[in-house]
Design a protein around this motif. Structure first.
Motif, short mmCIF file in Angstrom:
data_model
loop_
_atom_site.label_atom_id
_atom_site.label_comp_id
_atom_site.label_asym_id
_atom_site.label_seq_id
_atom_site.Cartn_x
_atom_site.Cartn_y
_atom_site.Cartn_z
N ALA A 161 0.83 -1.21 0.00
CA ALA A 161 0.00 0.00 0.00
C ALA A 161 0.87 1.26 0.00
O ALA A 161 0.67 2.17 -0.81
CB ALA A 161 -0.94 0.00 1.20
N LEU A 162 1.86 1.30 0.91
CA LEU A 162 2.71 2.49 0.96
C LEU A 162 3.68 2.51 -0.21
O LEU A 162 4.01 3.59 -0.72
CB LEU A 162 3.47 2.54 2.28
CG LEU A 162 4.28 3.83 2.51
CD1 LEU A 162 3.39 5.06 2.45
CD2 LEU A 162 4.99 3.77 3.85
N THR A 163 4.13 1.34 -0.65
CA THR A 163 5.02 1.29 -1.81
C THR A 163 4.36 1.96 -3.01
O THR A 163 5.00 2.71 -3.75
CB THR A 163 5.37 -0.16 -2.15
OG1 THR A 163 6.00 -0.78 -1.03
CG2 THR A 163 6.32 -0.23 -3.33
N ALA A 164 3.06 1.69 -3.19
CA ALA A 164 2.34 2.27 -4.32
C ALA A 164 2.18 3.78 -4.18
O ALA A 164 1.98 4.48 -5.18
CB ALA A 164 0.96 1.62 -4.44
N ARG A 165 2.30 4.29 -2.95
CA ARG A 165 2.13 5.72 -2.72
C ARG A 165 3.45 6.48 -2.74
O ARG A 165 3.47 7.70 -2.57
CB ARG A 165 1.46 5.95 -1.36
CG ARG A 165 0.07 5.33 -1.22
CD ARG A 165 -0.99 6.16 -1.88
NE ARG A 165 -2.32 5.59 -1.73
CZ ARG A 165 -3.21 6.00 -0.83
NH1 ARG A 165 -2.90 6.97 0.00
NH2 ARG A 165 -4.39 5.44 -0.76
N CYS A 166 4.57 5.79 -2.92
CA CYS A 166 5.87 6.45 -2.87
C CYS A 166 5.97 7.61 -3.86
O CYS A 166 6.48 8.68 -3.53
CB CYS A 166 7.00 5.44 -3.13
SG CYS A 166 7.47 4.48 -1.68
N ALA A 167 5.47 7.40 -5.07
CA ALA A 167 5.57 8.44 -6.09
C ALA A 167 4.81 9.68 -5.68
O ALA A 167 5.24 10.81 -5.94
CB ALA A 167 5.05 7.92 -7.43
N SER A 168 3.67 9.51 -5.00
CA SER A 168 2.88 10.67 -4.58
C SER A 168 3.56 11.46 -3.48
O SER A 168 3.22 12.62 -3.24
CB SER A 168 1.48 10.22 -4.11
OG SER A 168 1.55 9.54 -2.87
N LEU A 169 4.55 10.85 -2.82
CA LEU A 169 5.31 11.55 -1.78
C LEU A 169 6.55 12.24 -2.34
O LEU A 169 7.20 12.99 -1.62
CB LEU A 169 5.73 10.56 -0.69
CG LEU A 169 4.61 9.95 0.15
CD1 LEU A 169 5.17 8.89 1.08
CD2 LEU A 169 3.89 11.02 0.95
N GLY A 170 6.88 11.95 -3.59
CA GLY A 170 8.07 12.55 -4.19
C GLY A 170 9.23 11.60 -4.31
O GLY A 170 10.31 11.99 -4.76
N PHE A 171 9.04 10.32 -3.93
CA PHE A 171 10.09 9.32 -4.11
C PHE A 171 10.13 8.89 -5.58
O PHE A 171 9.12 8.86 -6.26
CB PHE A 171 9.81 8.07 -3.26
CG PHE A 171 10.01 8.27 -1.78
CD1 PHE A 171 11.24 8.06 -1.20
CD2 PHE A 171 8.95 8.68 -0.98
CE1 PHE A 171 11.42 8.24 0.16
CE2 PHE A 171 9.11 8.86 0.39
CZ PHE A 171 10.35 8.64 0.96
N ARG A 172 11.31 8.54 -6.04
CA ARG A 172 11.49 7.98 -7.37
C ARG A 172 12.31 6.70 -7.27
O ARG A 172 13.28 6.63 -6.51
CB ARG A 172 12.18 8.99 -8.30
CG ARG A 172 11.35 10.22 -8.61
CD ARG A 172 10.11 9.86 -9.42
NE ARG A 172 9.25 11.01 -9.65
CZ ARG A 172 8.20 11.32 -8.90
NH1 ARG A 172 7.90 10.56 -7.83
NH2 ARG A 172 7.46 12.37 -9.17
N ARG A 173 11.89 5.71 -8.01
CA ARG A 173 12.62 4.43 -8.02
C ARG A 173 13.92 4.61 -8.80
O ARG A 173 13.90 4.96 -9.98
CB ARG A 173 11.78 3.34 -8.68
CG ARG A 173 12.46 1.99 -8.76
CD ARG A 173 12.51 1.30 -7.41
NE ARG A 173 13.20 0.02 -7.47
CZ ARG A 173 13.36 -0.78 -6.43
NH1 ARG A 173 12.86 -0.40 -5.25
NH2 ARG A 173 13.99 -1.91 -6.54
N ARG A 174 15.04 4.45 -8.12
CA ARG A 174 16.35 4.61 -8.75
C ARG A 174 16.88 3.26 -9.23
O ARG A 174 16.47 2.21 -8.73
CB ARG A 174 17.33 5.22 -7.76
CG ARG A 174 16.78 6.40 -6.99
CD ARG A 174 16.59 7.63 -7.85
NE ARG A 174 16.02 8.73 -7.05
CZ ARG A 174 15.99 9.98 -7.44
NH1 ARG A 174 16.50 10.32 -8.62
NH2 ARG A 174 15.45 10.91 -6.68
#
Length: 213
Positions: A161-174
């Motif tokens: 659930a939180l993994t899917a929300r990472c982008a909405s927090l400003g995280f980017r998968r590197r």
């Protein structure tokens, strides 16, 4: 119009009455003076209503801050391994495990590698407060409060659930070996912060509108 996973009027209280309380765990023995990891617990609290039983702590967030400072351990990744295996696996790609300091891949991925590494480890809310998007709102507020002086924020969410929300927090998968990183100096991260603030205001307005009827 915002889309929510449940009727907003079902939330047990006004979201504007929620507050965050920050607590740093610290040893008094002096043995760990050069220990490179700080654990922060952020309690989500709500003021007690006169006509409701709701009140007190309704959730929590856990952060680790890995200190990049000559006064502390030059190998914060090693300190992380002793603290929490999941934490170590989250941050190991950010560090040069042989020579200490940040890895080349990490340095190439952030605006400035001059600072600590903050890790979002866990977000928990009581069931009655879920379904309205409060988790990302609270995570955004807490991480930006704690991110001062940090080169980046890493995410080690415990579930999808939180993994899917990472982008909405400003995280980017590197790219490997890095994971989800938020660069506090990046414009997209600051834009995500403002978007979460807007969502919080919209949620609070929707709750009050539901209770005016």
């Amino acid at each position: 119009m915002e889309q929510y996973g449940r009727p907003i009027g079902e939330l047990p209280g006004d979201p504007r009455r929620l507050t965050l309380e920050y607590r740093l765990g610290e040893s008094l023995s002096g043995v760990d003076d050069r220990y490179g990891v700080e654990e922060w617990t952020v309690s989500v609290r709500v003021a007690r209503f006169r006509d409701r039983t709701v009140g007190g702590a309704v959730g929590s967030l856990t952060f680790f801050r890995l200190r990049q400072d000559e006064r502390f351990s030059p190998f914060p990744a090693g300190d992380a391994e002793g603290e929490d295996r999941a934490l170590f696996h989250t941050v190991m790609g950010c560090y040069d495990l042989g020579r200490g300091g940040y890895s080349r891949e990490f340095r190439d991925s952030v605006t400035s590698a001059d600072g600590d590494l903050l890790v979002l480890r866990d977000v928990r809310l009581d069931p009655e407060w879920r379904g309205a998007g409060l988790g990302p709102v609270l995570a955004s507020q807490a991480l930006w409060t704690l991110a001062t002086g940090c080169a980046a924020v890493a995410a080690a969410p415990p579930g999808p659930a939180l993994t899917a929300r990472c982008a909405s927090l400003g995280f980017r998968r590197r790219p490997r070996p890095l994971g989800h990183l938020l660069d506090p100096a990046a414009e997209e991260a600051r834009d995500a912060r403002e978007e979460q603030r807007r969502r919080y205001d919209a949620l609070a307005d929707a709750w009050r509108a539901a209770h005016r009827g």
